[in-house]
Structures are given as C-alpha cells and as structure tokens.
Motif scaffolding. Sequence first.
Motif, PDB file in Angstrom:
ATOM      1  N   SER A  65       0.765  -1.194  -0.073  1.00 45.62           N
ATOM      2  CA  SER A  65       0.127  -0.076  -0.052  1.00 45.62           C
ATOM      3  C   SER A  65       0.871   1.379   0.216  1.00 45.62           C
ATOM      4  CB  SER A  65      -0.933  -0.111   1.250  1.00 45.62           C
ATOM      5  OG  SER A  65      -1.625  -1.230   1.361  1.00 45.62           O
ATOM      6  N   GLN A  84      -6.981   0.518  -0.116  1.00 43.84           N
ATOM      7  CA  GLN A  84      -7.349  -0.758   0.395  1.00 43.84           C
ATOM      8  C   GLN A  84      -8.560  -0.756   1.546  1.00 43.84           C
ATOM      9  OE1 GLN A  84      -4.060  -2.305   2.434  1.00 43.84           O
ATOM     10  NE2 GLN A  84      -5.003  -4.253   3.069  1.00 43.84           N
ATOM     11  N   ASP A  90      -5.661  -1.594  -5.006  1.00 47.01           N
ATOM     12  CA  ASP A  90      -5.068  -2.124  -3.449  1.00 47.01           C
ATOM     13  C   ASP A  90      -6.026  -3.146  -2.828  1.00 47.01           C
ATOM     14  OD1 ASP A  90      -3.714  -2.748  -1.479  1.00 47.01           O
ATOM     15  OD2 ASP A  90      -3.155  -0.552  -0.682  1.00 47.01           O
TER      16      ASP A  90
HETATM   17 MG   LIG Z   1      -1.894  -2.854   2.204  1.00 50.96          MG
END
Ligand SMILES: [Mg+2]
Lengths: 216, 204, 246
Positions: A46, A88, A165
């Motif tokens: 990330s 994410q 993500d």
């Molecule tokens: Mg991550």
Amino acid sequence: MSAPVIEVRGLTFAYGDGPPVLDALDWVVPAGARVGVTGPNASGKSTLLHLIMGLRAAQQGSIILYGRHRVTEGDFYEVRARMGLLFQDSDDQLFCPTVLDDVAFGPLHLGASPDAAQEAAREALAAVGLAGYEERITSRLSAGEKKCVALATNLAMQPDTLLLDEPTSYLDDRSRDRLLSVLKELPATLVIVSHDRAFLDALTRTRYHLEDGRLR
Amino acid sequence: MHISEGILATPLLGGAWAAAAAGLVYGMRRTQPEDMPRVALCSAAFFVVTFVRIPLGPAHLHLAATGLVGILLGWRAFPALLVALLLQAVLFQFGGLAVLGANTVVMALPAVGAYYLYRRWSRSADPRRIAVAAGAVGALAITGNVLIMAAFLLLTDRAFAVPALGVLLFHVPLMLVEGVVTALAVAFLFKVRRDLLPNPEGPP
Amino acid sequence: MNARGRDPLQSMDPRARVICAAGLCLVAALAQAPVSVVPALLTPLVVGLSARFPFQRLLWTGLRLNGLFALMALSTLPFVPGPTWQTFGPISVTYPGLSLVGMMVLKGNALVLSCAIFLSTMESPNLGHALARLGVPAKFVALMMSVIRYIDVLQEEHGRMRLAMRARGFRPRLNWLTLQTHALGVGALFLRSLERAERVAAAMKCRGHQGLYLATRTLHWRRRDTAWIMLLVAVTAGMLWLEWKP
Ligand SMILES: [Mg+2]
Ligand SMILES: Nc1ncnc2c1ncn2[C@@H]1O[C@H](COP(=O)(O)OP(=O)(O)OP(=O)(O)O)[C@@H](O)[C@H]1O
C-alpha cells in the motif's frame, strides 16, 4: 513506443524514524501492461502505491510517471487526473454524504461542470452494477458496496492507469465476477495488489513479489 | 484563533478564569457518563479542525468551528473547548495557561449561544432551511468570538483600539467562511444522521 | 529519557511540573511592575538551559509571539497618553506606553516559556495523571484523557481523508469548490467522530457502564520535587518583594 507509465528508481521510504519499508526499490510498468503485486502483510505494498500517487514523499529515489520526473505536489496534480488509486480501506476513500456526491467529486475537481460530473458519476455507478444507489448514504453501505462505490469514484475520472489495492476484499462471488469483467474491458494500465491468486491469474500476466523492501 | 499570553490585564484574566470555571462546572454537570465520548470526540475533532488552513491570497485562515461544536454540544461546549485549548497551549504553545480562561470564554460563550439559536431556527424538515439556519449560526458564532476578543483587548487598555479593530477586520473573511462551512457540515449531518443533531422540540 | 535522572526535567514528578508551571504562570500574571516579572522569566530560562532543553523547538513560537507583540507595539504606542519619553516625527512615545509594551513582552515570554519548559516536555497522558492526583475531579481528567486519546485517531483519519481528496484531484485554491471541499471534510470528520462516540459509548456499556476509565498510576514524589516547590516559593517571594519593596 511511449514511455513507461511508472518508472521507479532507488525508492527508499520509512515512516518517521521507523525501519525502511521500501529499500532502494526499482520498478518499471510499461504502458498498457497489466501487472499483479503480491507480498506478505506489512511488506509495503500500500505504501508503494501511495508513493506513486504522490500522497507521501519518499526519502530517496526518483519517481518517473508518464516519462517525467515527479517531485512536487504540483507535478502530481496532472498524474492524479490520469491515474486512479483504489484504496485498500474504502472508508479512507469515501468521505461524502451520498454516493452520488462521492463519485462526482473527482470529475468536479478535474474541472467538469456539476451536470457533467453527475452524468459521469451515474455512468460509473452503472458500470459497477450500482445503478440506483445515487442517493444512498455512503457511510451506511456494506463493506462490499463501499468497495464498489470506491471503484466507481475511480472509473468516473476515466483513468488511463488504475492502481488497485486489494480490490476483491469483502466482495461476494457476483461482485467479484463483475469486477473482473469491468477490469477486463477497461482500456487502462492496471496494477493490482492482491492476495487473491485466482483473481490475479485471470487478469495479469506479469507478477511481482514485494518483500524486504524490494520487488522481484 | 486565540489571544496570546501577556496581553490581557490581570483582573480580566482572573475574571475570565472565573467565568470559564463556572461554565466548565455547569457543562460538566450536564454531561452524563454516556455523553462523555461525544464531548471528548467533539473536542478532539475541534482540535483537529483548527489546524485546517484555508488559503486566502498570501495569508491563510484557520477554521474555528465554534458554531458547529456549540450546535452539537450546547453547554458541554465549555468543557470540550477548554480541554482542547488547554492541550493546544501545552502541546503547541498556542495561547497559554494564564489566558486559558479568557480564550475559553471567547470560544465557548458564542458556542453556547449558537446552540440556542440553532434550536430556535431549525424547526423545519427542509434541508435547505436547516443549512441556512446553521450558516447564520456559524457566522454569528465567529462574530461573537471576535467581538469578545476585541472587547477583552479594549477592557485591558483603551490604547489597544487599533489591534482590536485589526482583529475584527482580519476575521471578516472567516465569518463568511465559517458560515459556509457550518451550513454545509450541518447539511451533511442532517442528510446522513439527523438524529445526531439537537432536536429543537426536545429538552435543552 | 535519562535513566540516571541527571536531567533535572525528566526526573521531575509530573505533579511538581504542573505545580511549577501553574505557579510560575500565576506569578507572572500577577506581577504589576516590569521588574517583578523578571524572576518568572528567568526561572524557566535557567531551568531550560540547565536541562538542555531544545530551544530551537520554540523558535517558531517565539517568532510568532514576539512578531505579534511588535505589531501590537507599533499600533499601540502612539496612542498611550502620558509624559513623553521620545518623539519620532509626529509620533511621541510615552513612558506609560513603554511600560505597557514592556510588560506585554516580558509577561508573554515568561508565561509561554514556563508552560513550554515544564509541561510540553512530558507525555501528555502524564498531565492527566498529575491532575488526577492533585485533586482535579476524575470526570474532568477522564474527559481530558479521552480527548488526548482521540486527537491522534482523528488526526490520522482526517489525514487519510485529505489523501483521498488529493488522490481524486483536489487542490486547495481560492475558490468556492475549495471551500465546499473543506466543509465536506469538516462534516465528514464530525460525522465520523460522532459515530465513533456512539460505538465508544456502546463499548462502555458492555463493560458495565463505568463511563470513566482511569488507570491510576503511582507517581513517585522525591526530595528533589520538594526542592522544586521551594524554588517556586522563592520565585514567588522574589516577585512579591520586587513588587512592594520600599
Ligand atoms: Mg496494504
Ligand atoms: N501511517 C503509517 N504510519 C506508520 N507506519 C505505517 C503507516 N502505514 C503503514 N505503516 C507501516 O508500514 C509497513 C508497510 O505497510 P503497508 O500498509 O504498506 O503494508 P502492505 O504491504 O500494504 O500490507 P497489507 O498486506 O496488510 O495490506 C507496515 O509495517 C506498517 O506498520
């Protein structure tokens, strides 16, 4: 041949005084490529995507996007108009009262008129199978619905590059299949960070593994 | 937005501390144990929001959000704002301990006023009227903040007339900005969770 | 952190810090003559120097504060009536004006320094523990501790929200859209705070509706903490003597 979309040289990054998360990382993603990135939890996947979007500043190394060095916040404005990031955690990505406001935010800030922005938002919502969700309250959606809205916020900006993500987390089989077909049709360079091997197999041919601050 | 240390006269500092303490005690009395998280989180949110900078030509303004905090907390704005200001003084040397009472009065008194005005003006189910009411309340709250600040300066010494006037003029753009921000933020809350806003028909 | 406690500030009991900071602030605030502010200004300065306090951390604070004082002086000095000290062109600066400005500068710096040296050098939860042990009502301390706890959470949440806005093309400018976006951020931040407050309240109920969670910490009052209080008493006496000396 056009320049690679993403070219990263010697990228080194640490949070505060912590240990380096990325350590002299080199990476090239050519235009039109579809690549997958895997790696253990906390390996910095990330973080890498955030650095590429210019959301954090690296301590060392250079980031060359669309053939130009990107250093200042100003350099990244142009990048963010073309490159989308699916966060994410969708709660990080969505911040408007209603779904329509949220999806229209991007086009609006790229200079679209309010009407055009809404139109783009409706189309993007339809594409992810959420037509009719326009007036729903974003914070009350389920995790999977939030993920789809977050994807729509990206699609509405018509990116030519999309960084995703963990796109399949929280998605049921139907939503996952829809996502798969949306991404297959999308004429964009794709970078997919995922733990979902089958999903990566279906979409990408090149695969990278992030570990110990390096990609291989 | 705060008064720096060293400027106000000693009796004024004392008087303001007494007023702030009274407000604090009254506000704490009205805080039931189950309200504590709400007061604490609004205080923390106020702390964070005051660091938001809005560009204004070469300078920038800091948001204050006193109207919004007042609408959400009523008299409990006193403890919430006092704690936030105390932490800003300790952690960042904005304001200070001696002038904390004065700064609390500057911020919290208009916030409490904002609560009662909002209750009076928000008897409607029309989101647009709610937003207009909140906007007016937000702008008035900042106006109140600035007026009390200017009054404290003038009460300290007549010679502070020019700085007091400067404070007033400098904050005129903020009155507009706060009005708009309060209106839109309350409209947001009204749309999403109107039960979080005070009920004008309920007990104060 | 200095394990052997040679650093006079780090080894200080949080209660002694609070008493010293509050006491020095009181002394500085009460002083009515420029000379009697001096002890309250010198004490934090000397303590800071001997504790190797990183004064460069206060550079910006000092500039901000004294820059403001300079502005205030310029806009005030011409208007204070009284016997003239000097004239600059059409403007005459009076003795009362000088004393007004002098007091402002001395007091302002003394107050800010006391707070910075004694309080900003400790972890903020310790401030709560100290206040609790000094008899401040538990309810207030609990409120303060929760605020300290949630400032970080909200700051991060707000930071992530700003990232998300930037990722979608937001750039701060002087226009209506920027203002709208800031309002959106404020609204979203307060919504998340209020909803989190509901969850916290629910969690509190699950734990038996205590409302106040204060893990009392044992603090160790040592002889040197008493010495600090003696120092404070001496400074106070100095101020009083300077104030009323024949
Ligand atoms: Mg991550
Ligand atoms: N905001 C932050 N502040 C400090 N450290 C952070 C922050 N965000 C991430 N980290 C740390 O950086 C490291 C990499 O985090 P990152 O989120 O990039 O990992 P990841 O590869 O995406 O993991 P996952 O597979 O769990 O999503 C972790 O050790 C994490 O603790």
